[in-house]
Design a protein around this motif. Structure first.
Motif, PDB file in Angstrom:
ATOM      1  N   ASP A  61       6.638   9.311  -3.086  1.00 39.61           N
ATOM      2  CA  ASP A  61       7.909   9.054  -3.501  1.00 39.61           C
ATOM      3  C   ASP A  61       8.117   7.612  -3.932  1.00 39.61           C
ATOM      4  O   ASP A  61       8.820   7.260  -5.007  1.00 39.61           O
ATOM      5  CB  ASP A  61       8.930   9.588  -2.573  1.00 39.61           C
ATOM      6  N   ALA A  62       7.749   6.964  -2.926  1.00 40.01           N
ATOM      7  CA  ALA A  62       7.955   5.257  -2.977  1.00 40.01           C
ATOM      8  C   ALA A  62       6.971   4.875  -4.413  1.00 40.01           C
ATOM      9  O   ALA A  62       7.538   3.999  -4.934  1.00 40.01           O
ATOM     10  CB  ALA A  62       7.400   4.612  -1.847  1.00 40.01           C
ATOM     11  N   ILE A  63       6.098   5.462  -4.329  1.00 40.24           N
ATOM     12  CA  ILE A  63       5.029   4.807  -5.621  1.00 40.24           C
ATOM     13  C   ILE A  63       5.553   5.268  -6.701  1.00 40.24           C
ATOM     14  O   ILE A  63       5.533   4.379  -7.871  1.00 40.24           O
ATOM     15  CB  ILE A  63       3.365   5.537  -5.430  1.00 40.24           C
ATOM     16  N   ALA A  64       6.075   6.458  -6.843  1.00 31.63           N
ATOM     17  CA  ALA A  64       6.745   6.878  -8.188  1.00 31.63           C
ATOM     18  C   ALA A  64       7.778   5.931  -8.483  1.00 31.63           C
ATOM     19  O   ALA A  64       8.064   5.700  -9.721  1.00 31.63           O
ATOM     20  CB  ALA A  64       7.134   8.422  -7.852  1.00 31.63           C
ATOM     21  N   ARG A  65       8.709   5.605  -7.429  1.00 31.16           N
ATOM     22  CA  ARG A  65       9.697   4.750  -7.877  1.00 31.16           C
ATOM     23  C   ARG A  65       9.377   3.266  -8.279  1.00 31.16           C
ATOM     24  O   ARG A  65       9.935   2.781  -9.254  1.00 31.16           O
ATOM     25  CB  ARG A  65      10.611   4.828  -6.672  1.00 31.16           C
ATOM     26  N   LEU A  66       8.267   2.963  -7.662  1.00 35.87           N
ATOM     27  CA  LEU A  66       7.732   1.655  -8.174  1.00 35.87           C
ATOM     28  C   LEU A  66       7.104   1.497  -9.204  1.00 35.87           C
ATOM     29  O   LEU A  66       7.081   0.476  -9.990  1.00 35.87           O
ATOM     30  CB  LEU A  66       6.735   1.062  -7.043  1.00 35.87           C
ATOM     31  N   VAL A  67       6.727   2.667  -9.870  1.00 34.28           N
ATOM     32  CA  VAL A  67       6.056   2.760 -11.242  1.00 34.28           C
ATOM     33  C   VAL A  67       7.086   2.648 -12.101  1.00 34.28           C
ATOM     34  O   VAL A  67       7.093   1.887 -13.374  1.00 34.28           O
ATOM     35  CB  VAL A  67       5.168   4.129 -11.512  1.00 34.28           C
ATOM     36  N   VAL A  68       8.285   3.492 -11.996  1.00 31.69           N
ATOM     37  CA  VAL A  68       9.320   3.406 -13.017  1.00 31.69           C
ATOM     38  C   VAL A  68       9.768   1.958 -13.039  1.00 31.69           C
ATOM     39  O   VAL A  68      10.454   1.608 -14.214  1.00 31.69           O
ATOM     40  CB  VAL A  68      10.477   4.432 -12.343  1.00 31.69           C
ATOM     41  N   GLU A  69       9.794   1.394 -11.920  1.00 38.15           N
ATOM     42  CA  GLU A  69      10.286  -0.288 -11.909  1.00 38.15           C
ATOM     43  C   GLU A  69       9.338  -0.995 -12.601  1.00 38.15           C
ATOM     44  O   GLU A  69       9.484  -2.206 -12.410  1.00 38.15           O
ATOM     45  CB  GLU A  69      10.634  -0.644 -10.467  1.00 38.15           C
ATOM     46  N   ARG A  70       8.079  -0.648 -12.947  1.00 40.77           N
ATOM     47  CA  ARG A  70       7.013  -1.366 -13.420  1.00 40.77           C
ATOM     48  C   ARG A  70       6.356  -2.377 -12.745  1.00 40.77           C
ATOM     49  O   ARG A  70       5.689  -3.319 -12.780  1.00 40.77           O
ATOM     50  CB  ARG A  70       7.571  -2.375 -14.637  1.00 40.77           C
ATOM     51  N   ALA A  71       6.608  -2.018 -11.401  1.00 39.90           N
ATOM     52  CA  ALA A  71       6.033  -2.880 -10.203  1.00 39.90           C
ATOM     53  C   ALA A  71       4.713  -2.361  -9.931  1.00 39.90           C
ATOM     54  O   ALA A  71       3.646  -3.113  -9.579  1.00 39.90           O
ATOM     55  CB  ALA A  71       6.597  -2.783  -8.916  1.00 39.90           C
ATOM     56  N   LEU A  72       4.387  -1.244 -10.372  1.00 41.50           N
ATOM     57  CA  LEU A  72       3.083  -0.625 -10.396  1.00 41.50           C
ATOM     58  C   LEU A  72       2.765  -0.065 -11.571  1.00 41.50           C
ATOM     59  O   LEU A  72       3.643   0.305 -12.311  1.00 41.50           O
ATOM     60  CB  LEU A  72       2.886   0.442  -8.944  1.00 41.50           C
ATOM     61  N   LYS A  73       1.492   0.349 -12.028  1.00 43.97           N
ATOM     62  CA  LYS A  73       1.119   1.110 -13.127  1.00 43.97           C
ATOM     63  C   LYS A  73       0.406   2.258 -13.037  1.00 43.97           C
ATOM     64  O   LYS A  73      -0.591   2.392 -12.155  1.00 43.97           O
ATOM     65  CB  LYS A  73       0.368   0.176 -14.175  1.00 43.97           C
ATOM     66  N   MET A  74       0.452   3.306 -13.555  1.00 47.26           N
ATOM     67  CA  MET A  74      -0.141   4.554 -13.347  1.00 47.26           C
ATOM     68  C   MET A  74      -1.117   4.556 -14.468  1.00 47.26           C
ATOM     69  O   MET A  74      -0.628   4.526 -15.790  1.00 47.26           O
ATOM     70  CB  MET A  74       0.951   5.913 -13.448  1.00 47.26           C
TER      71      MET A  74
END
Length: 232
Positions: A63-76
């Protein structure tokens, strides 16, 4: 049992609240780690390893990873691997320009609200930074983040704070590669920020914060360039 409340429904609601609280905690911990350079640019975020290190199940980490991808902190990536994005020098410079505008404004606003307790907290963090040895890179960046956000929270502007946090999420991984000996001037910059806030001088606070970001940014760019040099 509370009259009129279904036991199964109540237990389900309690579990939902507990899960939401756990999800939020994991999200905040990962977010803080990213903002303070806890993950190297280009590294893969492996759910199982993160879950083990945080002592939680896979669900709150996912859940946290998904939120951080949306915030552009991480990249899928197309193969669904999640990585910490790398920044080019141009991207870094653009983020720094916006940071100077927003964080300078936050420092100026903080002069209207700063309390003796906030000044005392900043001085305490400042002393911790000065006491660090050269092999304490991670501790430096964590304390640096704590110092800056103590200032920004004092601005009493939730919208401004959330925008600054978004930028730190994008820039945080860059700190992972910056040696501590390149950050020695940071403590002096923090001293000027404290002095301006103590005096309630918004113009000086903005200028001190801008100078801190400019000098720190120049050291980061120098490290970027050095890192890209071909090995001999």
């Amino acid at each position: 049992m509370v009259k009129g409340v279904d036991k199964v429904g109540l237990e389900s609601s309690i579990r939902a609240v507990e899960r939401e609280t756990l999800n939020d905690r994991v999200y905040r911990e990962l977010r803080t780690m990213i903002m303070s350079g806890g993950f190297a640019p280009g590294s893969e975020m492996k759910l199982r390893g993160l879950a083990q290190s945080l002592h939680v199940s896979l669900m709150p980490v996912r859940d946290a990873i998904a939120r951080l991808v949306v915030e552009r902190a991480l990249k899928m990536l197309p193969n669904h691997r999640v990585i910490v994005p790398e920044k080019t020098i141009d991207e870094f410079l653009e983020i720094r320009r916006v940071r100077i505008l927003l964080e300078g404004e936050a420092a100026a606003l903080a002069c209207q609200h700063v309390s003796p307790d906030v000044i005392a907290s900043l001085k305490r963090i400042h002393e911790k930074i000065k006491s660090l040895s050269g092999n304490k890179q991670r501790q430096f960046w964590a304390l640096n983040q704590e110092f800056h956000f103590t200032v920004y929270e004092a601005a009493k502007s939730p919208l401004l704070l959330s925008m600054i946090e978004s930028l730190w999420l994008q820039i945080g991984p860059v700190f992972n590669h910056i040696p501590i000996n390149l950050t020695s001037e940071g403590a002096r910059g923090h001293h000027r920020i404290i002095a301006a806030l103590s005096a309630g001088d918004a113009k000086a606070a903005r200028a001190a914060l801008t100078e801190d970001l400019m000098k720190g940014g120049d050291r980061i760019i120098a490290a970027f360039i050095q890192d890209k040099q071909p090995a001999h």
